[in-house]
Motif scaffolding. Structure first.
Motif, PDB file in Angstrom:
ATOM      1  N   THR A  38       0.683  -1.229   0.037  1.00 41.47           N
ATOM      2  CA  THR A  38       0.196   0.005  -0.131  1.00 41.47           C
ATOM      3  C   THR A  38       0.718   1.368  -0.130  1.00 41.47           C
ATOM      4  O   THR A  38       0.664   2.430  -0.901  1.00 41.47           O
ATOM      5  N   THR A  59       4.095   1.521  -1.153  1.00 46.34           N
ATOM      6  CA  THR A  59       4.590   1.730  -2.352  1.00 46.34           C
ATOM      7  C   THR A  59       3.780   2.233  -3.573  1.00 46.34           C
ATOM      8  O   THR A  59       4.368   2.824  -4.143  1.00 46.34           O
ATOM      9  N   LYS A  60       2.511   1.664  -3.356  1.00 45.56           N
ATOM     10  CA  LYS A  60       1.597   2.201  -4.307  1.00 45.56           C
ATOM     11  C   LYS A  60       1.324   3.705  -4.085  1.00 45.56           C
ATOM     12  O   LYS A  60       1.416   4.691  -5.046  1.00 45.56           O
ATOM     13  N   ARG A  61       1.179   4.197  -3.062  1.00 44.17           N
ATOM     14  CA  ARG A  61       0.868   5.309  -2.619  1.00 44.17           C
ATOM     15  C   ARG A  61       2.039   6.460  -2.913  1.00 44.17           C
ATOM     16  O   ARG A  61       1.889   7.554  -3.481  1.00 44.17           O
ATOM     17  N   GLU A 113       4.420   5.687  -5.460  1.00 44.40           N
ATOM     18  CA  GLU A 113       4.261   5.893  -6.854  1.00 44.40           C
ATOM     19  C   GLU A 113       3.123   6.806  -7.455  1.00 44.40           C
ATOM     20  O   GLU A 113       3.622   7.769  -8.347  1.00 44.40           O
ATOM     21  N   TYR A 114       1.872   6.877  -6.739  1.00 44.84           N
ATOM     22  CA  TYR A 114       1.239   7.710  -6.945  1.00 44.84           C
ATOM     23  C   TYR A 114       1.396   9.393  -6.860  1.00 44.84           C
ATOM     24  O   TYR A 114       1.241  10.088  -7.646  1.00 44.84           O
TER      25      TYR A 114
END
Length: 126
Positions: free
Chosen positions: A75, A77-79, A81-82
């Protein structure tokens, strides 16, 4: 003639002022994203220090809910990236706004010179 130039000049000044406000808003949003990026990097570093025996909790409303460590890392890591994507988008928008702002400055400068010449001609006729 000078009045027409003056109206045009006033309209361009208003456009330029609005553009500067938009630049300011975009810069503020970008700074907010930078803060979020820093916070999320700190969270990622902390999660990397944890072992599989540690327990991770996620705050959902007023309740702490147990969360899987790998899920929490994914979660974050995705945040990250965003947030990086949004920062890149704002940088592109700001560069575009700077180009437009420079063009407005050039138009304003030429209109001011035109207006001053028109005033000089009007004074010469009186």
């Amino acid at each position: 003639m000078a009045e027409a130039i003056q109206k045009k000049l006033k309209a361009e000044v208003e456009k330029y002022t609005q553009m500067q406000k938009d630049v300011s808003k975009s810069m503020s949003a970008r700074q907010k994203l930078e803060t979020q990026l820093t916070e999320n990097n700190i969270v990622k570093e902390e999660l990397d220090l944890l072992g599989s025996t540690n327990t991770v909790y996620k705050l959902i409303g007023p309740v702490l809910v147990k969360q899987d460590l790998d899920e929490a890392k994914a979660t974050v890591t995705k945040r990250l990236e965003y947030i990086n994507g949004e920062i890149q988008r704002y940088e592109t928008v700001l560069k575009d706004m700077e180009k437009k702002s420079e063009q407005h400055r050039e138009v304003l400068s030429s209109l001011q010179q035109e207006f001053q010449r028109a005033q000089g001609l009007a004074v010469g006729k009186v």
